[in-house]
Scaffold this active site. Structure first.
Site, PDB file in Angstrom:
ATOM      1  N   ALA A 183      -1.664  33.649  72.792  1.00 26.37           N
ATOM      2  CA  ALA A 183      -1.585  34.139  73.257  1.00 26.37           C
ATOM      3  C   ALA A 183      -0.810  35.235  71.751  1.00 26.37           C
ATOM      4  O   ALA A 183      -0.901  36.255  71.658  1.00 26.37           O
ATOM      5  CB  ALA A 183      -0.860  34.432  73.924  1.00 26.37           C
ATOM      6  N   ARG A 209       3.020  36.867  60.258  1.00 27.99           N
ATOM      7  CA  ARG A 209       2.466  36.706  59.225  1.00 27.99           C
ATOM      8  C   ARG A 209       1.527  36.967  59.130  1.00 27.99           C
ATOM      9  O   ARG A 209       2.013  36.735  57.795  1.00 27.99           O
ATOM     10  CB  ARG A 209       3.699  35.430  59.222  1.00 27.99           C
ATOM     11  CG  ARG A 209       4.689  34.662  59.411  1.00 27.99           C
ATOM     12  CD  ARG A 209       4.974  33.834  60.318  1.00 27.99           C
ATOM     13  NE  ARG A 209       4.931  33.168  61.418  1.00 27.99           N
ATOM     14  CZ  ARG A 209       5.556  32.036  61.604  1.00 27.99           C
ATOM     15  NH1 ARG A 209       5.762  30.819  60.903  1.00 27.99           N
ATOM     16  NH2 ARG A 209       5.109  31.674  63.296  1.00 27.99           N
ATOM     17  N   GLN A 260      -1.952  36.088  79.454  1.00 28.03           N
ATOM     18  CA  GLN A 260      -0.301  35.984  79.059  1.00 28.03           C
ATOM     19  C   GLN A 260      -0.104  37.477  78.493  1.00 28.03           C
ATOM     20  O   GLN A 260      -0.272  37.351  77.286  1.00 28.03           O
ATOM     21  CB  GLN A 260       0.270  34.740  78.019  1.00 28.03           C
ATOM     22  CG  GLN A 260       2.296  35.179  77.798  1.00 28.03           C
ATOM     23  CD  GLN A 260       2.484  34.457  76.590  1.00 28.03           C
ATOM     24  OE1 GLN A 260       1.906  33.803  75.391  1.00 28.03           O
ATOM     25  NE2 GLN A 260       3.942  34.534  76.311  1.00 28.03           N
ATOM     26  N   THR A 317       6.645  31.015  73.166  1.00 27.86           N
ATOM     27  CA  THR A 317       5.888  29.328  73.408  1.00 27.86           C
ATOM     28  C   THR A 317       6.699  29.648  74.680  1.00 27.86           C
ATOM     29  O   THR A 317       5.435  28.795  75.951  1.00 27.86           O
ATOM     30  CB  THR A 317       6.051  28.657  72.500  1.00 27.86           C
ATOM     31  OG1 THR A 317       7.559  28.410  72.603  1.00 27.86           O
ATOM     32  CG2 THR A 317       4.946  28.897  70.972  1.00 27.86           C
ATOM     33  N   GLY A 341      -3.032  26.596  69.738  1.00 29.46           N
ATOM     34  CA  GLY A 341      -3.542  27.214  69.209  1.00 29.46           C
ATOM     35  C   GLY A 341      -4.186  27.473  67.368  1.00 29.46           C
ATOM     36  O   GLY A 341      -4.571  27.833  67.418  1.00 29.46           O
ATOM     37  N   GLU A 359      14.726  25.129  66.020  1.00 28.59           N
ATOM     38  CA  GLU A 359      14.515  25.905  65.020  1.00 28.59           C
ATOM     39  C   GLU A 359      14.958  26.481  64.122  1.00 28.59           C
ATOM     40  O   GLU A 359      15.950  26.505  64.035  1.00 28.59           O
ATOM     41  CB  GLU A 359      14.134  27.083  65.980  1.00 28.59           C
ATOM     42  CG  GLU A 359      12.864  26.910  67.460  1.00 28.59           C
ATOM     43  CD  GLU A 359      12.042  26.560  66.280  1.00 28.59           C
ATOM     44  OE1 GLU A 359      10.597  26.593  66.498  1.00 28.59           O
ATOM     45  OE2 GLU A 359      11.682  25.055  67.290  1.00 28.59           O
ATOM     46  N   ASN A 380      -0.056  29.871  59.634  1.00 29.43           N
ATOM     47  CA  ASN A 380       0.437  30.748  60.206  1.00 29.43           C
ATOM     48  C   ASN A 380       0.599  31.899  58.579  1.00 29.43           C
ATOM     49  O   ASN A 380       0.383  33.203  59.324  1.00 29.43           O
ATOM     50  CB  ASN A 380       2.330  30.514  60.493  1.00 29.43           C
ATOM     51  CG  ASN A 380       2.115  28.983  61.511  1.00 29.43           C
ATOM     52  OD1 ASN A 380       2.177  29.774  62.708  1.00 29.43           O
ATOM     53  ND2 ASN A 380       2.748  27.893  60.967  1.00 29.43           N
ATOM     54  N   ALA A 392     -47.772  38.980  40.233  1.00 25.43           N
ATOM     55  CA  ALA A 392     -46.672  39.567  40.562  1.00 25.43           C
ATOM     56  C   ALA A 392     -46.304  41.438  41.114  1.00 25.43           C
ATOM     57  O   ALA A 392     -47.318  41.865  40.393  1.00 25.43           O
ATOM     58  CB  ALA A 392     -46.016  39.599  38.890  1.00 25.43           C
TER      59      ALA A 392
HETATM   60  C1  UD1 Z   1       6.261  26.142  67.121  1.00 24.35           C
HETATM   61  C2  UD1 Z   1       7.382  25.688  67.101  1.00 24.35           C
HETATM   62  C3  UD1 Z   1       7.987  24.833  66.378  1.00 24.35           C
HETATM   63  C4  UD1 Z   1       7.390  23.588  65.303  1.00 24.35           C
HETATM   64  C5  UD1 Z   1       6.066  24.497  65.590  1.00 24.35           C
HETATM   65  C6  UD1 Z   1       5.033  23.599  65.019  1.00 24.35           C
HETATM   66  C7  UD1 Z   1       8.580  27.327  68.743  1.00 24.35           C
HETATM   67  C8  UD1 Z   1       9.502  28.210  68.863  1.00 24.35           C
HETATM   68  N1  UD1 Z   1       8.768  26.836  67.830  1.00 24.35           N
HETATM   69  O1  UD1 Z   1       6.474  27.239  65.922  1.00 24.35           O
HETATM   70  O2  UD1 Z   1       9.426  24.308  66.670  1.00 24.35           O
HETATM   71  O3  UD1 Z   1       7.801  23.163  64.796  1.00 24.35           O
HETATM   72  O4  UD1 Z   1       5.252  25.695  66.450  1.00 24.35           O
HETATM   73  O5  UD1 Z   1       3.578  24.574  64.556  1.00 24.35           O
HETATM   74  O6  UD1 Z   1       7.636  27.301  69.459  1.00 24.35           O
HETATM   75  N2  UD1 Z   1       1.674  31.802  71.135  1.00 24.35           N
HETATM   76  C9  UD1 Z   1       1.716  32.249  72.544  1.00 24.35           C
HETATM   77  N3  UD1 Z   1       2.584  33.114  73.368  1.00 24.35           N
HETATM   78  C10 UD1 Z   1       3.626  33.419  72.433  1.00 24.35           C
HETATM   79  C11 UD1 Z   1       3.874  32.860  71.412  1.00 24.35           C
HETATM   80  C12 UD1 Z   1       3.135  31.911  71.411  1.00 24.35           C
HETATM   81  O7  UD1 Z   1       0.599  31.808  73.285  1.00 24.35           O
HETATM   82  O8  UD1 Z   1       4.277  34.376  73.102  1.00 24.35           O
HETATM   83  C13 UD1 Z   1       1.377  30.618  70.674  1.00 24.35           C
HETATM   84  C14 UD1 Z   1       0.531  30.597  68.864  1.00 24.35           C
HETATM   85  O9  UD1 Z   1      -0.464  32.040  69.376  1.00 24.35           O
HETATM   86  C15 UD1 Z   1       0.614  30.065  68.348  1.00 24.35           C
HETATM   87  C16 UD1 Z   1       1.818  28.768  69.894  1.00 24.35           C
HETATM   88  O10 UD1 Z   1       1.586  30.214  70.985  1.00 24.35           O
HETATM   89  O11 UD1 Z   1      -0.777  29.459  68.755  1.00 24.35           O
HETATM   90  C17 UD1 Z   1       2.351  28.265  68.497  1.00 24.35           C
HETATM   91  O12 UD1 Z   1       3.471  29.832  67.985  1.00 24.35           O
HETATM   92  P1  UD1 Z   1       3.877  30.560  66.608  1.00 24.35           P
HETATM   93  O13 UD1 Z   1       4.532  31.310  66.676  1.00 24.35           O
HETATM   94  O14 UD1 Z   1       3.064  30.232  65.713  1.00 24.35           O
HETATM   95  O15 UD1 Z   1       5.373  28.813  66.453  1.00 24.35           O
HETATM   96  P2  UD1 Z   1       5.799  28.858  65.258  1.00 24.35           P
HETATM   97  O16 UD1 Z   1       6.655  29.544  64.719  1.00 24.35           O
HETATM   98  O17 UD1 Z   1       5.063  28.217  64.334  1.00 24.35           O
HETATM   99 CA    CA Z   2       2.258  27.840  65.040  1.00 26.05          CA
END
Ligand code: UD1
Ligand code: CA
Length: 486
Positions: A32, A37, A96, A102, A124, A179, A252, A405
């Site tokens: 979601a 970034r 969502q 997450t 995802g 984190e 990311n 041609a």
């Molecule tokens: C997350 C983990 C981190 C881990 C890393 C691995 C958390 C807080 N941190 O960080 O510990 O090392 O993944 O890749 O979870 N998403 C939603 N809804 C939201 C927010 C995010 O569905 O409200 C989805 C994003 O689209 C993404 C995934 O969750 O596909 C992970 O979110 P992202 O923001 O990329 O987390 P990281 O900072 O990578």
């Molecule tokens: Ca990620």
């Protein structure tokens, strides 16, 4: 030997009912987020690596572990766009609407997951995960009878990832996930990272998920905090470390996406080479996952093979050719710089350099299409040749035809497309225009530089141009006149 006695039906039923029923396992994919970034209009999970959106890779891996009806993609940012792009996979979608982290993503999936015992949670944006690793993580979780199991990996450069705090180095038990932003300098030195893949007991997760807080630098609900929450509630939290840290990489940033894309392309090239295809400088080639190439075909540097392209054996595809959704027979030669899409090329045809085959081009066995020839929706028969500077559109061309041609089929009158038919053995002289609808009969000749507007009967010669006029001495006289004037 005596046959073993068949078990009585009653005994069979008794055995089945004593077996503990298999746990119901769902897969939830967090997709979601916006992907801030990436600095993009396109939602993160729709960015492509290896020719497919990030999320499609994760869904494909999930589909090898569970049926589509047990897979839930949690979408939010640009949800309609994400749904439209991935509807064809058949998975379910959970909305969502506001993305508050997450942990919040799993909060909104509560009703969808209510009927399951366990849920595998995937990210995802991490497309390299394999079905084997997902299954291993699930089985480890079930065997450990854990409330939460996370997949971890040792990374040479763990920067940006959550770190795994274990109870002790030897134990599977996890104290917490910290984190990057909240990690102390000592914790930042930990190389074991949280991959963002988990398995939860549904009952334990939803029994405690409301204990998550937003007391962190992003003011979000972190799913990672479930480790501490469940530990506090005296539930088992364990980690299983994968031997293949490459599988957990997330996309990311654009640089990370490029790394993942490169990894996928090289894996595909290596697989083709293992299957007997020669690829020179594979790092320069872009080959999509579903492309098939038969052994002993040679792919030169800087070639793109895209979509559902299929190539036969003993072909040669030269540099700078871009081939999409095209079927190519055996022993076909593609010289440098050809572009083709949605076309079919039969065995031993020779194309290029610089041929452009647009959708619906069917090139017959041993036919030649040469430089700066454009084709669209045509059939070019066996052994026919169109070697130079030609446009052939909406045309049916028989066998052993010579297209001179500069020949042009005038297929469009500004409103409608019309068809040109050129039968077997026709010779079309250079620089002819064929104004469709028109038919040139079997074995006929079209004189060079003709404009053909009427059908040509079999075996005839058609001359469609004005007769040449010669004015003797005209140029010489003009020059003399000009000299006298000055
Ligand atoms: C997350 C983990 C981190 C881990 C890393 C691995 C958390 C807080 N941190 O960080 O510990 O090392 O993944 O890749 O979870 N998403 C939603 N809804 C939201 C927010 C995010 O569905 O409200 C989805 C994003 O689209 C993404 C995934 O969750 O596909 C992970 O979110 P992202 O923001 O990329 O987390 P990281 O900072 O990578
Ligand atoms: Ca990620």
């Amino acid at each position: 030997m005596k046959k073993p006695k068949a078990k009585s039906a009653r005994r069979k039923i008794a055995e089945v009912s004593h077996r503990p029923s298999a746990p119901r396992v769902a897969i939830a994919i967090m997709a979601a987020g916006k992907g801030t970034r990436l600095k993009s209009q396109l939602p993160k999970v729709l960015h492509e690596v290896g020719g497919k959106p990030l999320l499609e890779h994760v869904i494909r891996a999930a589909l090898r572990v569970a049926p589509a009806s047990d897979i839930y993609a949690i979408i939010g940012h640009e949800a309609q766009r994400v749904r439209a792009a991935l509807q064809h996979t058949g998975v379910r979608f959970v909305l969502q609407a506001e993305q508050r982290g997450t942990g919040h993503a799993l909060m909104v999936a509560r009703d969808a997951l209510a009927g399951y015992d366990h849920v595998i949670v995937l990210s995802g944006d991490a497309p390299l995960i394999t079905p084997q690793t997902i299954e291993h993580l699930r089985d480890f979780h079930l065997a450990e009878k854990a409330a939460m199991t996370l997949l971890s990996a040792d990374l040479a450069n763990p920067t940006g990832y959550g770190r795994v705090l274990r109870k002790s180095a030897r134990s599977a038990d996890v104290e917490a996930i910290v984190e990057e932003k909240a990690a102390s300098p000592a914790e930042k030195k930990i190389r074991e990272i949280n991959s963002g893949f988990y398995v939860f007991s549904v009952e334990n997760m939803y029994g405690h998920i409301d204990e998550l807080s937003t007391d962190n630098p992003h003011s979000e609900y972190y799913l990672t905090d479930m480790a501490e929450v469940l530990r506090r509630a005296k539930k088992r939290v364990v980690a299983w470390k994968t031997e293949n840290p490459g599988e957990v990489l997330g996309g990311n940033t654009r640089a990370e996406l490029a790394d993942i894309d490169h990894f996928l392309r090289m894996a595909k090239a290596r697989q083709l080479m293992a299957d007997g295809v020669t690829i020179y400088y594979p790092a320069t080639c872009v080959i999509d996952a579903d492309v098939a190439v038969a052994p002993d075909t040679i792919i030169e540097p800087y070639v793109q093979l895209l979509g559902n392209t299929r190539i036969g054996t003993r072909c040669r595809v030269s540099s700078y050719s871009v081939i999409r959704d095209t079927e190519i027979g055996d022993e076909v030669t593609i010289r440098p710089g050809c572009m083709m899409s949605e076309s079919r090329i039969e065995a031993r045809a020779i194309l290029g350099p610089y041929s452009h085959l647009r959708p619906g081009s069917e090139i017959g066995e041993g036919a030649h299409v040469g430089n700066f020839v454009e084709t669209k929706k045509i059939k070019l028969g066996k052994g026919s040749k169109a070697n130079h500077l030609t446009y052939l559109g909406d045309a049916e061309i028989g066998a052993n035809v010579n297209v001179g041609a500069g020949t042009i089929t005038c297929n469009y009158d500004g409103m409608h497309k019309h068809k040109t038919i050129i039968e077997d053995g026709v010779f079309v002289g250079s620089d002819s225009t064929l104004v469709a609808p028109v038919r040139v009969g079997k074995g006929a000749y079209v004189a060079a530089a003709s404009c053909i507007t009427d059908d040509v009967p079999d075996g005839a010669l058609a001359l469609g141009r004005a007769r040449q006029i010669v004015k003797e001495g005209w140029a010489k006289e003009k020059r003399v006149k000009r000299a006298n004037e000055s």
